[in-house]
Design a protein around this motif. Structure first.
Motif, PDB file in Angstrom:
ATOM      1  N   GLU A  99      -5.850  -4.148   9.863  1.00 33.63           N
ATOM      2  CA  GLU A  99      -4.942  -3.914  11.115  1.00 33.63           C
ATOM      3  C   GLU A  99      -3.653  -3.366  11.267  1.00 33.63           C
ATOM      4  O   GLU A  99      -2.948  -3.191  11.699  1.00 33.63           O
ATOM      5  CB  GLU A  99      -6.023  -2.672  11.612  1.00 33.63           C
ATOM      6  CG  GLU A  99      -6.802  -1.579  11.272  1.00 33.63           C
ATOM      7  CD  GLU A  99      -7.752  -0.578  12.297  1.00 33.63           C
ATOM      8  OE1 GLU A  99      -7.876   0.321  11.408  1.00 33.63           O
ATOM      9  OE2 GLU A  99      -7.884  -1.190  12.728  1.00 33.63           O
ATOM     10  N   THR A 100      -4.492  -5.335  12.374  1.00 35.42           N
ATOM     11  CA  THR A 100      -3.974  -5.409  13.167  1.00 35.42           C
ATOM     12  C   THR A 100      -2.067  -6.097  12.896  1.00 35.42           C
ATOM     13  O   THR A 100      -1.421  -5.784  13.473  1.00 35.42           O
ATOM     14  CB  THR A 100      -4.323  -6.818  14.268  1.00 35.42           C
ATOM     15  OG1 THR A 100      -4.716  -6.557  14.846  1.00 35.42           O
ATOM     16  CG2 THR A 100      -3.342  -7.564  14.770  1.00 35.42           C
ATOM     17  N   ALA A 101      -2.483  -6.798  11.555  1.00 30.12           N
ATOM     18  CA  ALA A 101      -1.944  -7.180  10.909  1.00 30.12           C
ATOM     19  C   ALA A 101      -0.077  -6.524  10.615  1.00 30.12           C
ATOM     20  O   ALA A 101       1.092  -6.434   9.917  1.00 30.12           O
ATOM     21  CB  ALA A 101      -1.921  -8.268   9.607  1.00 30.12           C
ATOM     22  N   ALA A 102      -1.018  -5.332   9.801  1.00 29.69           N
ATOM     23  CA  ALA A 102      -0.452  -4.315   9.173  1.00 29.69           C
ATOM     24  C   ALA A 102       0.683  -3.371  10.319  1.00 29.69           C
ATOM     25  O   ALA A 102       1.910  -3.157   9.700  1.00 29.69           O
ATOM     26  CB  ALA A 102      -1.110  -3.161   8.176  1.00 29.69           C
ATOM     27  N   ASN A 103      -0.081  -2.953  12.103  1.00 34.35           N
ATOM     28  CA  ASN A 103       0.532  -2.393  12.240  1.00 34.35           C
ATOM     29  C   ASN A 103       2.038  -3.444  12.902  1.00 34.35           C
ATOM     30  O   ASN A 103       2.834  -3.383  13.187  1.00 34.35           O
ATOM     31  CB  ASN A 103      -0.318  -3.088  13.162  1.00 34.35           C
ATOM     32  CG  ASN A 103      -1.138  -1.114  12.608  1.00 34.35           C
ATOM     33  OD1 ASN A 103      -0.511  -0.403  12.271  1.00 34.35           O
ATOM     34  ND2 ASN A 103      -2.197  -1.418  13.845  1.00 34.35           N
ATOM     35  N   TYR A 104       1.604  -4.999  13.068  1.00 35.97           N
ATOM     36  CA  TYR A 104       2.430  -5.743  13.717  1.00 35.97           C
ATOM     37  C   TYR A 104       3.691  -6.158  12.760  1.00 35.97           C
ATOM     38  O   TYR A 104       5.396  -6.196  13.208  1.00 35.97           O
ATOM     39  CB  TYR A 104       2.211  -6.939  13.762  1.00 35.97           C
ATOM     40  CG  TYR A 104       2.688  -8.054  14.429  1.00 35.97           C
ATOM     41  CD1 TYR A 104       3.682  -8.328  15.480  1.00 35.97           C
ATOM     42  CD2 TYR A 104       3.698  -9.338  13.934  1.00 35.97           C
ATOM     43  CE1 TYR A 104       4.436  -9.007  16.268  1.00 35.97           C
ATOM     44  CE2 TYR A 104       4.139  -9.721  14.188  1.00 35.97           C
ATOM     45  CZ  TYR A 104       4.828 -10.087  15.500  1.00 35.97           C
ATOM     46  OH  TYR A 104       5.165 -11.225  16.059  1.00 35.97           O
ATOM     47  N   PHE A 105       3.242  -5.801  11.107  1.00 35.95           N
ATOM     48  CA  PHE A 105       4.671  -6.464  10.649  1.00 35.95           C
ATOM     49  C   PHE A 105       5.405  -4.758   9.635  1.00 35.95           C
ATOM     50  O   PHE A 105       5.305  -5.354   8.638  1.00 35.95           O
ATOM     51  CB  PHE A 105       4.130  -7.382   9.318  1.00 35.95           C
ATOM     52  CG  PHE A 105       4.105  -8.621   9.812  1.00 35.95           C
ATOM     53  CD1 PHE A 105       5.057 -10.408   9.860  1.00 35.95           C
ATOM     54  CD2 PHE A 105       2.377  -9.356   9.422  1.00 35.95           C
ATOM     55  CE1 PHE A 105       4.477 -10.615  10.891  1.00 35.95           C
ATOM     56  CE2 PHE A 105       2.564  -9.968  10.384  1.00 35.95           C
ATOM     57  CZ  PHE A 105       3.192 -11.478  10.782  1.00 35.95           C
ATOM     58  N   ARG A 106       5.391  -4.079  10.732  1.00 35.87           N
ATOM     59  CA  ARG A 106       5.568  -2.705  10.341  1.00 35.87           C
ATOM     60  C   ARG A 106       5.273  -2.273   8.977  1.00 35.87           C
ATOM     61  O   ARG A 106       6.133  -2.498   8.298  1.00 35.87           O
ATOM     62  CB  ARG A 106       7.281  -3.135  10.808  1.00 35.87           C
ATOM     63  CG  ARG A 106       7.149  -2.846  11.840  1.00 35.87           C
ATOM     64  CD  ARG A 106       8.524  -3.184  12.488  1.00 35.87           C
ATOM     65  NE  ARG A 106       9.177  -4.075  11.989  1.00 35.87           N
ATOM     66  CZ  ARG A 106      10.177  -4.621  12.483  1.00 35.87           C
ATOM     67  NH1 ARG A 106      11.281  -3.713  13.002  1.00 35.87           N
ATOM     68  NH2 ARG A 106      10.945  -5.673  11.736  1.00 35.87           N
ATOM     69  N   ALA A 107       4.500  -2.520   8.273  1.00 28.69           N
ATOM     70  CA  ALA A 107       3.708  -1.539   7.000  1.00 28.69           C
ATOM     71  C   ALA A 107       2.206  -1.215   6.951  1.00 28.69           C
ATOM     72  O   ALA A 107       1.442  -2.145   6.331  1.00 28.69           O
ATOM     73  CB  ALA A 107       3.417  -3.063   6.127  1.00 28.69           C
ATOM     74  N   PRO A 108       2.087   0.107   7.691  1.00 31.18           N
ATOM     75  CA  PRO A 108       0.807   0.373   8.368  1.00 31.18           C
ATOM     76  C   PRO A 108       0.102   0.966   6.809  1.00 31.18           C
ATOM     77  O   PRO A 108      -1.036   0.137   7.103  1.00 31.18           O
ATOM     78  CB  PRO A 108       1.443   2.199   8.268  1.00 31.18           C
ATOM     79  CG  PRO A 108       2.243   1.993   9.266  1.00 31.18           C
ATOM     80  CD  PRO A 108       3.340   0.814   8.438  1.00 31.18           C
ATOM     81  N   SER A 109       0.760   0.939   4.948  1.00 34.37           N
ATOM     82  CA  SER A 109       0.040   1.270   4.497  1.00 34.37           C
ATOM     83  C   SER A 109      -0.927   0.172   4.256  1.00 34.37           C
ATOM     84  O   SER A 109      -1.913   0.357   3.366  1.00 34.37           O
ATOM     85  CB  SER A 109       0.638   1.734   3.576  1.00 34.37           C
ATOM     86  OG  SER A 109       1.661   1.456   2.711  1.00 34.37           O
ATOM     87  N   ALA A 110      -0.015  -0.827   4.212  1.00 33.71           N
ATOM     88  CA  ALA A 110      -0.529  -2.328   3.769  1.00 33.71           C
ATOM     89  C   ALA A 110      -2.288  -3.017   3.866  1.00 33.71           C
ATOM     90  O   ALA A 110      -2.942  -3.779   3.920  1.00 33.71           O
ATOM     91  CB  ALA A 110       0.381  -3.181   4.184  1.00 33.71           C
TER      92      ALA A 110
END
Length: 279
Positions: A99-110
């Motif tokens: 979750e932290t990585a997906a939000n930081y790198f602007r890819a929520p679905s990831a």
């Protein structure tokens, strides 16, 4: 290829579960391997032909070159047939890491990953080799290094394979005052586990921004910085005549052999030999 004995290691850290295995071909015929959901894996031994079954019953054949990896979403894959023995490593990052990585790198679905095969990536290979060294007892990981490696790998995979974008950051270095504050924090917390997030919070940076700027500023990874401080304090305590076992506990090492290896990597001599040299 010479057959080898089966071996399996499962290591649980706060942020990731690492599964390493070696399986002879004869064992794989009896016990097909199954991928875990939301995981990243790598094959250290290649296979010219592998038979893979997906949920629902469909089956297909594919080749797996040595050193290539895969990302798995919710769907599990069953490797029902391989043409040779297998050596693999699978990393299962925690939901918080994803979750932290997906939000930081602007890819929520990831956050749910996706099924991507044939990932030929040097960062994945390097991180996998480090976890393999831990699994086989050659070079043990502590919680801090495991967290740093996992967050780095997940962020990298999201950016290179899952549509993530690295934010533009103008402030690429940490100030001397922030570094001093960081050192004071490590000194005060030296008996406790120190997660990367705690270090980032001290500098008022996001996790990924902190890791990048810290390395650019100091030339060290955060876990190397923390370990260096622990080792310097350990040396000082040994010079004062404290027992090796007590020193290890005082600088945050629960396992004695982990302390011995860390001390040797830092000073080129084991603690007991260091103490004997003082006599």
């Amino acid at each position: 290829m010479q057959p080898f004995r089966p071996y399996r290691s499962e290591q649980k850290f706060d942020c990731v579960k690492a599964v390493y295995g070696r399986q002879p071909q004869s064992q794989l015929r009896l016990e097909p391997s199954v991928s875990s959901p939301y995981s990243i894996d790598i094959a250290f031994i290649g296979h010219e032909e592998t038979l893979v079954r997906v949920p629902g019953g469909s089956t297909y054949a594919k080749a797996i070159p040595a050193g290539t990896g895969a990302i798995h979403g919710a769907q599990q894959l069953e490797f029902v047939k391989v043409d040779s023995s297998s050596e693999f490593l699978e990393l299962q990052p925690s939901l918080e890491v994803r979750e932290t990585a997906a939000n930081y790198f602007r890819a929520p679905s990831a956050v749910c990953f996706d099924n991507i095969q044939h990932v030929d990536d040097q960062v994945l290979w390097a991180v996998a080799c480090r976890f393999r060294a831990h699994a086989t007892g050659g070079w043990l990981l502590d919680e801090l290094e495991a967290e740093e490696l996992t967050r780095t790998l997940v962020g990298h995979m999201i950016c290179t394979q899952l549509g993530g974008r690295r934010p533009r950051v103008n402030d690429a270095h940490l100030s001397d005052s922030r570094l001093a504050k960081l050192r004071d924090f490590v000194e005060a917390s030296i008996k406790q586990p120190i997660p990367v997030k705690a270090l980032a919070d001290v500098t008022d940076r996001s996790l990924y921004h902190f890791i990048r700027t810290f390395t650019l500023t100091t030339g060290m990874r955060p876990h190397e910085f923390v370990r260096a401080i622990r080792m310097e304090r350990a040396k000082e305590a040994l010079l004062l005549g404290n027992r090796v076992k007590d020193v290890a506990t005082a600088v945050g090492y629960v396992l004695g052999h982990s302390f011995y290896k860390a001390f040797y990597r830092h000073f080129g001599v084991y603690p007991s030999a260091f103490v004997n040299s003082l006599l």
